[in-house]
Design an enzyme around this catalytic site. Structure first.
Site, PDB file in Angstrom:
ATOM      1  N   HIS A  40       0.853  -1.192   0.000  1.00  0.00           N
ATOM      2  CA  HIS A  40       0.000   0.000   0.000  1.00  0.00           C
ATOM      3  C   HIS A  40       0.884   1.235   0.000  1.00  0.00           C
ATOM      4  CE1 HIS A  40      -3.228  -2.699   0.514  1.00  0.00           C
ATOM      5  NE2 HIS A  40      -2.855  -3.079   1.706  1.00  0.00           N
ATOM      6  N   HIS A  71      -0.114 -10.529   1.414  1.00  0.00           N
ATOM      7  CA  HIS A  71      -1.404 -10.745   2.100  1.00  0.00           C
ATOM      8  C   HIS A  71      -1.997 -12.130   1.833  1.00  0.00           C
ATOM      9  CE1 HIS A  71      -1.725  -6.687   3.316  1.00  0.00           C
ATOM     10  NE2 HIS A  71      -2.190  -6.163   2.212  1.00  0.00           N
ATOM     11  N   CYS A  93       3.176 -14.201   2.364  1.00  0.00           N
ATOM     12  CA  CYS A  93       4.155 -14.252   3.454  1.00  0.00           C
ATOM     13  C   CYS A  93       4.029 -15.594   4.191  1.00  0.00           C
ATOM     14  CB  CYS A  93       3.894 -13.101   4.416  1.00  0.00           C
ATOM     15  SG  CYS A  93       5.020 -13.123   5.807  1.00  0.00           S
ATOM     16  N   HIS A 121     -10.228  -6.678   5.060  1.00  0.00           N
ATOM     17  CA  HIS A 121      -8.806  -6.682   4.733  1.00  0.00           C
ATOM     18  C   HIS A 121      -8.478  -7.918   3.886  1.00  0.00           C
ATOM     19  CE1 HIS A 121      -4.465  -6.864   5.156  1.00  0.00           C
ATOM     20  NE2 HIS A 121      -4.510  -5.595   5.504  1.00  0.00           N
ATOM     21  N   GLU A 123      -5.970  -9.825   3.601  1.00  0.00           N
ATOM     22  CA  GLU A 123      -5.377 -10.971   4.318  1.00  0.00           C
ATOM     23  C   GLU A 123      -6.485 -11.811   4.966  1.00  0.00           C
ATOM     24  OE1 GLU A 123      -2.178 -10.295   7.313  1.00  0.00           O
ATOM     25  OE2 GLU A 123      -3.277 -11.796   8.470  1.00  0.00           O
ATOM     26  N   THR A 165      -2.458 -10.785  11.010  1.00  0.00           N
ATOM     27  CA  THR A 165      -1.052 -10.668  11.436  1.00  0.00           C
ATOM     28  C   THR A 165      -0.691  -9.244  11.875  1.00  0.00           C
ATOM     29  OG1 THR A 165      -0.373 -10.289   9.155  1.00  0.00           O
ATOM     30  CG2 THR A 165      -0.235 -12.551   9.961  1.00  0.00           C
ATOM     31  N   CYS A 196       1.942 -10.966  13.819  1.00  0.00           N
ATOM     32  CA  CYS A 196       3.322 -11.149  13.376  1.00  0.00           C
ATOM     33  C   CYS A 196       4.269 -10.408  14.309  1.00  0.00           C
ATOM     34  CB  CYS A 196       3.425 -10.594  11.962  1.00  0.00           C
ATOM     35  SG  CYS A 196       5.080 -10.396  11.404  1.00  0.00           S
ATOM     36  N   SER A 225      -2.890  -1.033   6.598  1.00  0.00           N
ATOM     37  CA  SER A 225      -3.366  -1.396   7.926  1.00  0.00           C
ATOM     38  C   SER A 225      -2.270  -1.162   8.972  1.00  0.00           C
ATOM     39  CB  SER A 225      -3.778  -2.870   7.876  1.00  0.00           C
ATOM     40  OG  SER A 225      -3.860  -3.410   9.139  1.00  0.00           O
TER      41      SER A 225
HETATM   42  S1  SF4 Z   1       3.720  -7.936   8.727  1.00  0.00           S
HETATM   43 FE1  SF4 Z   1       4.536  -9.965   9.202  1.00  0.00          FE
HETATM   44  S2  SF4 Z   1       3.013 -11.358   8.396  1.00  0.00           S
HETATM   45 FE2  SF4 Z   1       2.629  -9.416   7.383  1.00  0.00          FE
HETATM   46  S3  SF4 Z   1       3.862  -9.525   5.495  1.00  0.00           S
HETATM   47 FE3  SF4 Z   1       5.120  -8.538   7.057  1.00  0.00          FE
HETATM   48  S4  SF4 Z   1       6.360 -10.210   7.902  1.00  0.00           S
HETATM   49 FE4  SF4 Z   1       4.605 -11.128   6.846  1.00  0.00          FE
END
Ligand code: SF4
Length: 278
Positions: A40, A71, A93, A121, A123, A165, A196, A225
């Site tokens: 984004h 995502h 990811c 979202h 994800e 995450t 995460c 986000s």
């Molecule tokens: S925030 Fe964490 S889960 Fe999301 S893409 Fe980045 S490393 Fe991966």
């Protein structure tokens, strides 16, 4: 003026991997499709478009190799791509894939699933496709009671709690406590904090730093986000918080010469422009 740059500023591992992967793939492919914005951040998007990437919203619009962003995507999109013979370069990811795996495993074992996060979202749209029929999205604390009512109505006696995450850690703990307090004793509860670590560390650093500075600059995509959450946290502890996507948006008149400023960027490009995202 003292300027402090956040230690965790820059793209997280998952986003960096996807952006670098797209750039690498563009060296071998004149045209590459990207399913949804890879990050984004309009500056990065523009750069990739100039290299030949075409961003699409539906897999049906792809006409060749397509990059899947960090995502991730819903299960059925893999199937749709297979049917349309579209080759996917999958940069979901690994941490998001882990959430999918947990959701699928527990859905198969008959658990009801509460997913903490934003319904819309991308994800979570992906994660929800692995949660089976019995699921509820908790966006904010107030939704917890409604989620518990839906669980009771289903008569399922096993509950799994997972999260987006990038969910706000503080809210996660509040909702976890609410669930523990309100859940009937005969319901088995499994809580997996799937926030995460990169998100957790950034949110903690943002809070610590916001308490110590006069002005905080959060650099990132305004529809990201992660960036929105860092901005939200910074505002709780610091009076002047400037959320910008690039240097042209910086309102220097809002910063006083003797301010201590924290710069929370999310990476730099070769032209030394600040950039952020996810
Ligand atoms: S925030 Fe964490 S889960 Fe999301 S893409 Fe980045 S490393 Fe991966």
């Amino acid at each position: 003026m003292e300027i402090i740059v956040g230690k965790t500023a820059g793209f997280c591992y998952g986003v960096k991997r996807a952006v670098d992967g797209a750039k690498e793939a563009l060296k071998q492919n004149k045209i590459l499709y990207g399913l949804g914005e890879i990050v984004h951040n309009q500056e990065v998007i523009k750069e990739l478009e100039e290299l030949g990437m075409q961003f699409i919203e539906n897999i049906g619009e792809a006409n060749g190799k397509t990059i899947i962003r960090a995502h991730g995507i819903p299960k059925q999109v893999y199937e749709e791509a297979r049917q349309n013979q579209i080759e996917l370069i999958d940069y979901t990811c690994p941490k998001v894939l882990k959430v999918h795996q947990i959701a699928e495993e527990y859905a198969n074992k008959g658990y009801y699933i509460f997913l903490l996060g934003n319904k819309k979202h991308p994800e979570n749209i992906g994660t929800l496709s692995y949660c089976g029929e019995n699921k509820f999205v908790i966006e904010k604390e107030d939704d917890t009671i409604k989620a518990l009512e839906a669980l009771e109505k289903s008569q399922i006696k096993k509950l799994l709690v997972i999260s987006q995450t990038t969910y706000n850690l503080e809210k996660f703990y509040i909702i976890e406590e609410m669930i523990k307090n309100e859940l009937p004793r005969n319901v088995e509860l499994v809580i997996k904090n799937t926030i995460c670590q990169a998100t957790e560390i950034r949110q903690k650093e943002t809070e610590e730093m916001a308490k110590k500075v006069d002005c905080m600059i959060v650099i990132g995509g305004k529809n990201s986000s992660n960036t929105k959450k860092l901005n939200e946290i910074a505002k709780q502890y610091c009076e002047t918080v400037l959320l910008i996507e690039n240097e042209t948006e910086l309102e220097l008149d809002k910063i006083k010469p003797d301010d201590k400023v924290r710069n929370y960027g999310r990476g730099f490009n070769s032209k030394e422009k600040r950039r952020g995202g996810y």
